[in-house]
Motif scaffolding. Sequence first.
Motif, PDB file in Angstrom:
ATOM      1  N   SER A 146       6.731   4.739 -12.686  1.00 17.64           N
ATOM      2  CA  SER A 146       7.804   5.462 -12.704  1.00 17.64           C
ATOM      3  C   SER A 146       7.785   6.537 -14.035  1.00 17.64           C
ATOM      4  O   SER A 146       8.022   7.835 -13.560  1.00 17.64           O
ATOM      5  CB  SER A 146       9.002   4.941 -12.858  1.00 17.64           C
ATOM      6  OG  SER A 146       8.969   3.856 -11.798  1.00 17.64           O
ATOM      7  N   LEU A 147       7.333   6.090 -15.084  1.00 16.67           N
ATOM      8  CA  LEU A 147       7.400   7.137 -16.440  1.00 16.67           C
ATOM      9  C   LEU A 147       6.195   7.821 -16.215  1.00 16.67           C
ATOM     10  O   LEU A 147       6.448   9.235 -16.584  1.00 16.67           O
ATOM     11  CB  LEU A 147       7.366   6.157 -17.634  1.00 16.67           C
ATOM     12  CG  LEU A 147       8.585   5.639 -18.096  1.00 16.67           C
ATOM     13  CD1 LEU A 147       8.309   4.680 -19.010  1.00 16.67           C
ATOM     14  CD2 LEU A 147       9.661   6.685 -18.424  1.00 16.67           C
ATOM     15  N   PHE A 148       5.224   7.446 -15.581  1.00 14.43           N
ATOM     16  CA  PHE A 148       4.049   8.357 -15.564  1.00 14.43           C
ATOM     17  C   PHE A 148       4.312   9.366 -14.675  1.00 14.43           C
ATOM     18  O   PHE A 148       4.199  10.797 -14.810  1.00 14.43           O
ATOM     19  CB  PHE A 148       2.662   7.680 -14.992  1.00 14.43           C
ATOM     20  CG  PHE A 148       1.789   8.497 -14.788  1.00 14.43           C
ATOM     21  CD1 PHE A 148       0.874   9.274 -15.492  1.00 14.43           C
ATOM     22  CD2 PHE A 148       1.244   8.792 -13.034  1.00 14.43           C
ATOM     23  CE1 PHE A 148      -0.248   9.690 -15.070  1.00 14.43           C
ATOM     24  CE2 PHE A 148       0.116   9.569 -12.916  1.00 14.43           C
ATOM     25  CZ  PHE A 148      -0.511  10.026 -13.753  1.00 14.43           C
ATOM     26  N   TRP A 149       5.057   9.057 -13.402  1.00 13.64           N
ATOM     27  CA  TRP A 149       5.033  10.016 -12.326  1.00 13.64           C
ATOM     28  C   TRP A 149       6.369  11.209 -12.815  1.00 13.64           C
ATOM     29  O   TRP A 149       6.258  12.393 -12.441  1.00 13.64           O
ATOM     30  CB  TRP A 149       5.342   9.527 -11.031  1.00 13.64           C
ATOM     31  CG  TRP A 149       4.050   9.347 -10.300  1.00 13.64           C
ATOM     32  CD1 TRP A 149       3.653   8.199 -10.258  1.00 13.64           C
ATOM     33  CD2 TRP A 149       3.022  10.091 -10.234  1.00 13.64           C
ATOM     34  NE1 TRP A 149       2.333   7.999  -9.675  1.00 13.64           N
ATOM     35  CE2 TRP A 149       1.805   9.353  -9.631  1.00 13.64           C
ATOM     36  CE3 TRP A 149       2.769  11.549 -10.044  1.00 13.64           C
ATOM     37  CZ2 TRP A 149       0.636   9.897  -9.300  1.00 13.64           C
ATOM     38  CZ3 TRP A 149       1.586  11.925  -9.646  1.00 13.64           C
ATOM     39  CH2 TRP A 149       0.636  11.180  -9.271  1.00 13.64           C
ATOM     40  N   GLY A 159      -0.892  18.210  -1.081  1.00 15.66           N
ATOM     41  CA  GLY A 159      -2.181  17.426  -1.780  1.00 15.66           C
ATOM     42  C   GLY A 159      -1.884  16.524  -2.768  1.00 15.66           C
ATOM     43  O   GLY A 159      -2.355  15.227  -2.443  1.00 15.66           O
ATOM     44  N   CYS A 160      -1.018  16.514  -3.746  1.00 21.41           N
ATOM     45  CA  CYS A 160      -0.541  15.470  -4.586  1.00 21.41           C
ATOM     46  C   CYS A 160       0.023  14.314  -4.015  1.00 21.41           C
ATOM     47  O   CYS A 160      -0.161  13.227  -4.086  1.00 21.41           O
ATOM     48  CB  CYS A 160       0.380  15.932  -5.560  1.00 21.41           C
ATOM     49  SG  CYS A 160      -0.663  17.276  -6.853  1.00 21.41           S
ATOM     50  N   MET A 161       0.860  14.573  -2.752  1.00 22.47           N
ATOM     51  CA  MET A 161       1.785  13.479  -2.331  1.00 22.47           C
ATOM     52  C   MET A 161       0.599  12.760  -1.308  1.00 22.47           C
ATOM     53  O   MET A 161       0.951  11.568  -1.196  1.00 22.47           O
ATOM     54  CB  MET A 161       2.730  14.321  -1.275  1.00 22.47           C
ATOM     55  CG  MET A 161       4.153  14.402  -2.104  1.00 22.47           C
ATOM     56  SD  MET A 161       4.803  13.397  -2.993  1.00 22.47           S
ATOM     57  CE  MET A 161       4.965  12.030  -1.809  1.00 22.47           C
ATOM     58  N   LEU A 162      -0.169  13.377  -0.834  1.00 21.23           N
ATOM     59  CA  LEU A 162      -1.326  12.414  -0.194  1.00 21.23           C
ATOM     60  C   LEU A 162      -2.089  11.419  -1.007  1.00 21.23           C
ATOM     61  O   LEU A 162      -2.243  10.487  -0.584  1.00 21.23           O
ATOM     62  CB  LEU A 162      -2.137  13.675   0.628  1.00 21.23           C
ATOM     63  CG  LEU A 162      -3.254  13.036   1.519  1.00 21.23           C
ATOM     64  CD1 LEU A 162      -2.695  12.213   2.523  1.00 21.23           C
ATOM     65  CD2 LEU A 162      -4.295  13.870   2.048  1.00 21.23           C
ATOM     66  N   ILE A 163      -2.295  12.110  -1.961  1.00 24.22           N
ATOM     67  CA  ILE A 163      -2.971  11.240  -3.062  1.00 24.22           C
ATOM     68  C   ILE A 163      -2.282  10.038  -3.444  1.00 24.22           C
ATOM     69  O   ILE A 163      -2.532   8.856  -3.338  1.00 24.22           O
ATOM     70  CB  ILE A 163      -3.521  11.969  -4.181  1.00 24.22           C
ATOM     71  CG1 ILE A 163      -4.963  12.856  -3.875  1.00 24.22           C
ATOM     72  CG2 ILE A 163      -4.098  11.089  -5.298  1.00 24.22           C
ATOM     73  CD1 ILE A 163      -4.978  13.930  -4.859  1.00 24.22           C
ATOM     74  N   ILE A 189       0.241   8.720  -1.792  1.00 24.81           N
ATOM     75  CA  ILE A 189       0.684   7.993  -0.795  1.00 24.81           C
ATOM     76  C   ILE A 189      -0.797   6.953  -0.449  1.00 24.81           C
ATOM     77  O   ILE A 189      -0.450   5.482  -0.455  1.00 24.81           O
ATOM     78  CB  ILE A 189       0.907   8.606   0.607  1.00 24.81           C
ATOM     79  CG1 ILE A 189       2.146   9.258   0.294  1.00 24.81           C
ATOM     80  CG2 ILE A 189       0.887   7.646   1.869  1.00 24.81           C
ATOM     81  CD1 ILE A 189       2.632  10.189   1.684  1.00 24.81           C
ATOM     82  N   VAL A 190      -2.013   7.391  -0.666  1.00 23.54           N
ATOM     83  CA  VAL A 190      -3.045   6.507  -0.422  1.00 23.54           C
ATOM     84  C   VAL A 190      -3.009   5.597  -1.561  1.00 23.54           C
ATOM     85  O   VAL A 190      -3.311   4.333  -1.294  1.00 23.54           O
ATOM     86  CB  VAL A 190      -4.275   7.531  -0.191  1.00 23.54           C
ATOM     87  CG1 VAL A 190      -5.643   6.712  -0.484  1.00 23.54           C
ATOM     88  CG2 VAL A 190      -4.332   8.440   0.830  1.00 23.54           C
ATOM     89  N   LEU A 191      -2.855   6.024  -2.703  1.00 28.43           N
ATOM     90  CA  LEU A 191      -3.130   5.102  -3.912  1.00 28.43           C
ATOM     91  C   LEU A 191      -1.851   4.032  -3.769  1.00 28.43           C
ATOM     92  O   LEU A 191      -2.241   2.829  -4.253  1.00 28.43           O
ATOM     93  CB  LEU A 191      -3.010   5.974  -5.302  1.00 28.43           C
ATOM     94  CG  LEU A 191      -4.282   6.697  -5.477  1.00 28.43           C
ATOM     95  CD1 LEU A 191      -3.953   7.638  -7.004  1.00 28.43           C
ATOM     96  CD2 LEU A 191      -5.442   6.053  -5.898  1.00 28.43           C
ATOM     97  N   SER A 192      -0.692   4.411  -3.403  1.00 21.73           N
ATOM     98  CA  SER A 192       0.280   3.571  -3.122  1.00 21.73           C
ATOM     99  C   SER A 192      -0.138   2.603  -2.365  1.00 21.73           C
ATOM    100  O   SER A 192       0.174   1.199  -2.449  1.00 21.73           O
ATOM    101  CB  SER A 192       1.698   4.102  -2.869  1.00 21.73           C
ATOM    102  OG  SER A 192       1.949   4.948  -3.807  1.00 21.73           O
ATOM    103  N   PHE A 193      -0.491   2.874  -1.074  1.00 18.67           N
ATOM    104  CA  PHE A 193      -0.815   1.930   0.083  1.00 18.67           C
ATOM    105  C   PHE A 193      -1.907   0.772  -0.715  1.00 18.67           C
ATOM    106  O   PHE A 193      -1.804  -0.380  -0.235  1.00 18.67           O
ATOM    107  CB  PHE A 193      -1.403   2.617   1.045  1.00 18.67           C
ATOM    108  CG  PHE A 193      -1.842   1.606   2.232  1.00 18.67           C
ATOM    109  CD1 PHE A 193      -0.887   1.373   3.031  1.00 18.67           C
ATOM    110  CD2 PHE A 193      -3.232   1.448   2.551  1.00 18.67           C
ATOM    111  CE1 PHE A 193      -1.417   0.132   4.135  1.00 18.67           C
ATOM    112  CE2 PHE A 193      -3.388   0.637   3.437  1.00 18.67           C
ATOM    113  CZ  PHE A 193      -2.429  -0.018   4.294  1.00 18.67           C
TER     114      PHE A 193
END
Length: 95
Positions: free
Chosen positions: A4-7, A40-44, A46-50
């Motif tokens: 959370s802090l990173f984002w 593009g940032c959100m797509l990355i 979402i994929v990493l979160s999954f």
Amino acid sequence: MTWSLFWSYSTAIVTTFAVPQLTSADAANLGAKAFLVFAGCMLITIVLSFFYLPETANRTLAEIDELYAARILKRKWKGFQTTEATALDNGMEMS
């Protein structure tokens, strides 16, 4: 907490420094198309979160510790039956 802090910091930096450069006519001049950068940032994300954020719904802290100790892939946590959950289903108490 670290995630959370990173984002939070990443978003603050992008908002403060990158957005004016993306939308400015004398810089990138993207205007309203700047949303493509964020998409593009959100797509990355979402994929990493999954793949990297495990499903912890209805799990106790002891079960989560057991899953980490057993080195179960995080995307397989949802259907994995831990020994604590098995003991609780059988009416036994773990010590």
